[in-house]
Design a protein around this motif. Structure first.
Motif, mmCIF file in Angstrom:
data_model
loop_
_atom_site.group_PDB
_atom_site.id
_atom_site.type_symbol
_atom_site.label_atom_id
_atom_site.label_comp_id
_atom_site.label_asym_id
_atom_site.label_seq_id
_atom_site.Cartn_x
_atom_site.Cartn_y
_atom_site.Cartn_z
ATOM 1 N N VAL A 180 46.140 52.295 43.096
ATOM 2 C CA VAL A 180 46.067 52.659 41.686
ATOM 3 C C VAL A 180 45.917 51.407 40.831
ATOM 4 O O VAL A 180 46.665 50.437 40.993
ATOM 5 C CB VAL A 180 47.329 53.440 41.251
ATOM 6 N N VAL A 181 44.945 51.444 39.925
ATOM 7 C CA VAL A 181 44.775 50.379 38.936
ATOM 8 C C VAL A 181 44.997 51.001 37.566
ATOM 9 O O VAL A 181 44.097 51.635 37.017
ATOM 10 C CB VAL A 181 43.384 49.729 39.016
ATOM 11 N N PRO A 182 46.216 50.855 36.999
ATOM 12 C CA PRO A 182 46.488 51.436 35.682
ATOM 13 C C PRO A 182 45.786 50.658 34.592
ATOM 14 O O PRO A 182 45.288 49.549 34.810
ATOM 15 C CB PRO A 182 48.011 51.324 35.569
ATOM 16 N N GLU A 183 45.730 51.255 33.401
ATOM 17 C CA GLU A 183 45.053 50.588 32.286
ATOM 18 C C GLU A 183 45.739 49.267 31.945
ATOM 19 O O GLU A 183 45.104 48.303 31.549
ATOM 20 C CB GLU A 183 45.032 51.517 31.070
ATOM 21 N N SER A 184 47.059 49.220 32.102
ATOM 22 C CA SER A 184 47.797 47.965 31.974
ATOM 23 C C SER A 184 48.036 47.400 33.367
ATOM 24 O O SER A 184 48.571 48.077 34.238
ATOM 25 C CB SER A 184 49.140 48.203 31.280
ATOM 26 N N THR A 185 47.626 46.152 33.581
ATOM 27 C CA THR A 185 47.675 45.604 34.937
ATOM 28 C C THR A 185 49.092 45.347 35.430
ATOM 29 O O THR A 185 49.366 45.428 36.619
ATOM 30 C CB THR A 185 46.876 44.299 35.019
ATOM 31 N N GLY A 186 50.041 45.005 34.536
ATOM 32 C CA GLY A 186 51.428 44.807 34.933
ATOM 33 C C GLY A 186 51.640 43.692 35.932
ATOM 34 O O GLY A 186 52.451 43.821 36.848
ATOM 35 N N LEU A 187 50.926 42.587 35.793
ATOM 36 C CA LEU A 187 51.076 41.465 36.722
ATOM 37 C C LEU A 187 52.290 40.618 36.364
ATOM 38 O O LEU A 187 52.687 40.525 35.202
ATOM 39 C CB LEU A 187 49.823 40.585 36.687
#
Length: 274
Positions: A79-86
């Motif tokens: 899953v690649v959400p709209e916010s990357t959350g790195l």
């Protein structure tokens, strides 16, 4: 013949008094790129999050080909959400490795998969750089590598080219095309019709929480007796779109779990680029 990988059966999702998704039934086949196309508030992000097991349906069921509910088998999904959350204090590879270890993937296997796709994304020289100074495009590429490193059966992308420059957006689309050529399955959420027509072999039109059409681009033209996807989309979504609900709704425990997975702080600062 393509095999059904993911099933949605009469799925609805409500947030309080708001019906975000209503009575959706879909089958997702392997070896295909499926576009979820709709404007803001259409419900495509909510639908994608139910496919990913982040949201639990209010009614209905989302399950995989073996009958297990999707929220019990997230290791099969990338899953690649709209916010990357790195994690901004980790390198790109450290972000990818951390996620792969959660899925029980050995570092050597994750690295092999990462370096292969990094070459396609022109990221091989940036894997050992800290993500804190990354551009939006580089963060999105890192999130893609993170989602692919554990070898998922289905890749789910939420607005993967949003905010990217022309070159980065093109590279992302080329990766999706490569995955398709190699027999992968991608669910591609976007509000860009031209992009969906370019990369998707099946397009699902989502509007006001319902599925308005589902088929190949040429089938949508035949259905609406139009000559372009833009005309077809307008014909299928003629009423006014409702306001986007996800932004004002209290986050569910499933979404919170997902957010903690990618953005929990430990000893590191998390820099989300929304």
């Amino acid at each position: 013949m393509n095999e059904n990988l993911l099933h949605l059966t009469d799925v609805s999702k409500s947030f309080g008094e708001v019906n975000a998704i209503e009575h959706v039934s879909l089958d997702i086949k392997d070896r295909s790129v499926i576009g979820l196309v709709g404007g803001n508030g259409a419900g495509k992000t909510t639908l994608l999050r139910m496919m990913a097991g982040i949201y639990k349906p209010t009614t209905g069921r989302v399950y995989l080909k073996d009958g297990q509910n999707v929220d019990q088998m997230r290791s099969l999904l990338g899953v690649v959400p709209e916010s990357t959350g790195l994690y901004s204090k980790l390198t790109a590879w450290e972000n990818i490795r951390f996620h792969s270890r959660i899925h029980g993937i050995e570092d050597s296997v994750a690295w092999s998969r990462t370096i292969r796709f990094a070459e396609l994304l022109d990221m091989q020289d940036s894997l050992h750089r800290y993500t804190e100074g990354f551009s939006r495009g580089m963060k999105q590429k890192t999130a893609l590598l993170r989602a692919l490193a554990h070898g998922p059966s289905i890749l789910l992308l939420d607005e993967p080219t949003a905010g990217l420059d022309v070159t980065s957006a093109r590279i992302v689309r080329k990766l999706v095309q490569r995955l398709k050529e190699e027999g992968g399955t991608v669910i591609y959420s976007t509000h860009h019709l031209a992009e969906a027509e370019q990369v998707c072999d099946r397009i699902i039109i989502v509007h006001n929480g319902t599925i308005r059409a589902d088929g190949k681009p040429e089938e949508l033209l035949q259905l609406t007796n139009t000559h372009s996807l833009e005309e077809a989309y307008v014909s299928l979504t003629s009423e006014v779109a409702r306001p986007r609900q996800e932004d004002s709704i209290k986050t569910s425990k499933f979404a919170l779990l997902w957010r903690r997975l990618f953005t929990r702080r430990h000893a590191y600062e998390v820099n989300e680029d929304e």
